[in-house]
Design an enzyme around this catalytic site. Structure first.
Site, PDB file in Angstrom:
ATOM      1  N   ARG A  18     -13.101  14.091 -10.692  1.00  0.00           N
ATOM      2  CA  ARG A  18     -14.285  14.208 -11.550  1.00  0.00           C
ATOM      3  C   ARG A  18     -15.566  13.903 -10.775  1.00  0.00           C
ATOM      4  O   ARG A  18     -16.657  14.152 -11.264  1.00  0.00           O
ATOM      5  CB  ARG A  18     -14.147  13.224 -12.724  1.00  0.00           C
ATOM      6  N   LYS A  68       4.838   9.371  -9.043  1.00  0.00           N
ATOM      7  CA  LYS A  68       5.260   8.291  -9.918  1.00  0.00           C
ATOM      8  C   LYS A  68       4.052   7.448 -10.313  1.00  0.00           C
ATOM      9  O   LYS A  68       3.040   7.506  -9.611  1.00  0.00           O
ATOM     10  CB  LYS A  68       6.344   7.451  -9.267  1.00  0.00           C
ATOM     11  N   HIS A 101       9.065   9.053  -2.919  1.00  0.00           N
ATOM     12  CA  HIS A 101       8.840   9.186  -1.475  1.00  0.00           C
ATOM     13  C   HIS A 101       9.964   8.558  -0.646  1.00  0.00           C
ATOM     14  O   HIS A 101      10.118   8.883   0.522  1.00  0.00           O
ATOM     15  CB  HIS A 101       7.457   8.657  -1.077  1.00  0.00           C
ATOM     16  N   HIS A 109      12.998   4.173  -6.695  1.00  0.00           N
ATOM     17  CA  HIS A 109      13.421   4.140  -5.285  1.00  0.00           C
ATOM     18  C   HIS A 109      14.822   3.548  -5.100  1.00  0.00           C
ATOM     19  O   HIS A 109      15.666   4.106  -4.405  1.00  0.00           O
ATOM     20  CB  HIS A 109      12.451   3.306  -4.449  1.00  0.00           C
TER      21      HIS A 109
HETATM   22  C1  BG6 Z   1       5.590   2.457  -4.243  1.00  0.00           C
HETATM   23  C2  BG6 Z   1       5.368   1.250  -5.116  1.00  0.00           C
HETATM   24  O1  BG6 Z   1       6.224   3.468  -4.964  1.00  0.00           O
HETATM   25  O2  BG6 Z   1       6.391   2.086  -3.141  1.00  0.00           O
HETATM   26  C3  BG6 Z   1       4.707   0.146  -4.332  1.00  0.00           C
HETATM   27  O3  BG6 Z   1       4.559   1.619  -6.236  1.00  0.00           O
HETATM   28  C4  BG6 Z   1       5.491  -0.167  -3.082  1.00  0.00           C
HETATM   29  O4  BG6 Z   1       4.543  -1.019  -5.124  1.00  0.00           O
HETATM   30  C5  BG6 Z   1       5.790   1.109  -2.302  1.00  0.00           C
HETATM   31  O5  BG6 Z   1       4.716  -1.047  -2.289  1.00  0.00           O
HETATM   32  C6  BG6 Z   1       6.745   0.834  -1.154  1.00  0.00           C
HETATM   33  O6  BG6 Z   1       6.819   1.960  -0.342  1.00  0.00           O
HETATM   34  P1  BG6 Z   1       7.122   1.846   1.221  1.00  0.00           P
HETATM   35  O7  BG6 Z   1       7.231   3.254   1.677  1.00  0.00           O
HETATM   36  O8  BG6 Z   1       5.955   1.102   1.816  1.00  0.00           O
HETATM   37  O9  BG6 Z   1       8.381   1.081   1.337  1.00  0.00           O
END
Ligand code: BG6
Length: 493
Positions: free
Chosen positions: A51, A150, A180, A242
């Site tokens: 925006r 997410k 991810h 995750h």
């Molecule tokens: C995210 C969470 O999806 O994953 C975060 O919302 C978290 O809270 C993160 O810190 C961790 O990802 P990675 O790749 O740093 O292990």
């Protein structure tokens, strides 16, 4: 085989939330790296949408600043950077009104035959409005893909609402729900380990595996995300997505092909086989914690409540440990201990497969020291795989045993850095490969399992157990596993 870059077809990638944190930290750095390595083809464009009242020049300056902040200086090549910035455009759109949509449409009108991807890096409250905006303004083409970040809801009902709203205008084959963790190299390696080797499959079951541990520990607190996090908590933020995805990859049956639906069918079966945790058993099977002020690496860090925007009271958990069970023939009786938390002593994500003891020791009293084998898959940092074996300690002095790891360190074996998960996943969106994205039924099944835990916690009204920042969570988390005569894995190396 050495790694090779396979260029993707030309695309228009529209990033809603294009001036936001995720775009700055992850999406633009990942796209820059893929462009630098020659994976993006001309005339691909990346269009930031938000925006904000920015013009193209200001947007490019904004992205350049983000790249300078989040990509190490030695990776920023002047020519590549100029080429990348040249791909960038910006359109101001108000997702909730008709404002700006025609400008977006006009900008990408000449790219009708290209892959057209929309990345929704916004709050999920906007997914419905954006999806319907795309449809209303006739932006959806046969080559359209929509990526949903997410959190996908905060419970089953809200996830279903989002999924249904998006399904009004898009087919399941056009929807890419990102987790991810599935894009992390080592997570994909878990599949390689299991299905590209003959060694593990015969022992991958309850007859040989005593238990499994999955740990995702972070040293960071909630940083500037307190507002979101306090409404979420560790179960919604990490476990429902995750960590359950990791559990699925460990526990699933071999898919018939490395193809999106075969893979997702198998993960879904695991999710559906998870033993329910509800008010009747939640106390014995779960632990919630919240960090208090403490120190990490010698540096003092504030407690969770002090990190919240308006330091108030909160019963949100920043740590969860739980004991899950997959009710299938393969895994009957094998506990899966999951543990995740913020402000723990070190950043480490790993999966530990703890095998059973040998059925009988033939070594007399020397055999008292036989430790069962352990396979440790380290997802981050120091990615690698260690298989702990018993060997005879060399030299005289009788038969003595020692536990030694066969150590496959990715950094030593492959040199060079691992690509970020988003690099892989963004290219998969353009290629149209949904294998590493979650299907609707997977997300909803994960909520079906998580909801009763959240409900039981709220009904029992127990505050999270406090833990000092820089420790491995509340003592109740240690008790959770020790009650079963087991301990959390600590890497002796
Ligand atoms: C995210 C969470 O999806 O994953 C975060 O919302 C978290 O809270 C993160 O810190 C961790 O990802 P990675 O790749 O740093 O292990």
């Amino acid at each position: 085989m050495t790694s090779r870059i396979v260029a993707v077809d030309p695309f228009d990638l529209v990033v809603f939330g294009g001036t936001g944190d995720l775009a700055h930290r992850k999406l633009f750095p990942s796209l820059y790296r893929r462009d630098r390595d020659g994976q993006l083809t001309d005339p691909s464009r990346i269009i930031g949408v938000s925006r904000s009242d920015l013009d193209r020049k200001a947007f490019r300056a904004d992205v350049k600043k983000a790249l300078e902040a989040f990509v190490p200086a030695e990776e920023l090549d002047k020519t590549c950077l100029a080429r990348f910035l040249d791909r960038l455009h910006f359109v101001s759109v108000d997702a909730k009104s008709d404002e700006g949509w025609d400008d977006l449409k006009a900008l990408i009108a000449d790219g009708l035959d290209r892959v057209r991807a929309f990345y929704l890096a916004t709050s999920p409250d906007l997914f419905d409005a954006i999806a319907h905006g795309l449809s209303k303004h006739a932006l959806i083409t046969p080559k359209t893909r929509v990526v949903l970040e997410k959190p996908l809801g905060r419970d089953l009902a809200s996830a279903q609402e989002i999924n249904s709203a998006v399904a009004d205008v898009l087919t399941e084959g056009q929807i890419y729900r990102i987790d991810h963790y599935l894009g992390k190299e080592t997570v994909q390696n878990l599949m390689a380990l299991r299905f590209a080797n003959v060694l593990f499959e015969p022992v991958w079951d309850s007859a040989h595996v005593d238990h499994v541990q999955i740990t995702v520990a972070e040293t960071v607190g909630v940083e500037g995300r307190g507002g979101y996090y306090d409404r979420s908590g560790a179960l919604r933020d990490m476990i429902q997505n995750h960590m359950l995805q990791l559990l699925c990859l460990v526990a699933m049956e071999p898919p018939s092909a490395m193809e999106a639906d075969s893979l997702r069918d198998e993960k879904l079966k695991v999710l559906r086989a998870l033993k329910p945790i509800d008010e009747s058993n939640v106390r014995g099977l779960t632990v919630r914690g919240q960090y208090r002020q403490g120190a990490i690496g010698g540096k003092s860090v504030p407690g969770y409540l002090d990190e919240l925007p308006d330091a108030a009271t909160s019963e949100t958990e920043t740590f969860v440990a739980l004991k899950a069970e997959v009710r299938t023939w393969r895994w009957a009786g094998v506990p899966f201990y999951l543990r995740t938390g913020k402000r723990l002593p070190s950043r480490v994500s790993e999966i530990v497969i703890q095998f059973r003891h040998v059925p009988l020791s033939i070594f007399g009293s020397a055999g008292d020291f036989l430790a069962p084998n352990r396979l440790v898959i380290r997802l981050q940092p120091d990615e690698g795989v260690k298989l702990y074996l018993m060997i005879k300690d060399p030299g005289p002095g009788g038969l003595r045993f020692r536990e030694v790891p066969l150590n496959l360190s990715f950094a030593e074996t492959f040199k060079g850095p691992n690509p970020d998960a988003y690099e892989r996943l963004l290219m998969d969106v353009i290629r149209g490969n949904q294998a590493l994205f979650m299907r609707r039924d997977e997300v909803e099944s994960a909520w079906m399992w998580a909801d009763p835990i959240l409900e039981a916690w709220s009904r029992l009204g127990r505050a999270p157990d406090p833990y000092t920042a820089g420790t491995w969570g509340p003592s109740t988390a240690v008790a959770l596993i020790e009650r079963d005569g087991r301990t959390w894995h600590e890497d002796p190396a």
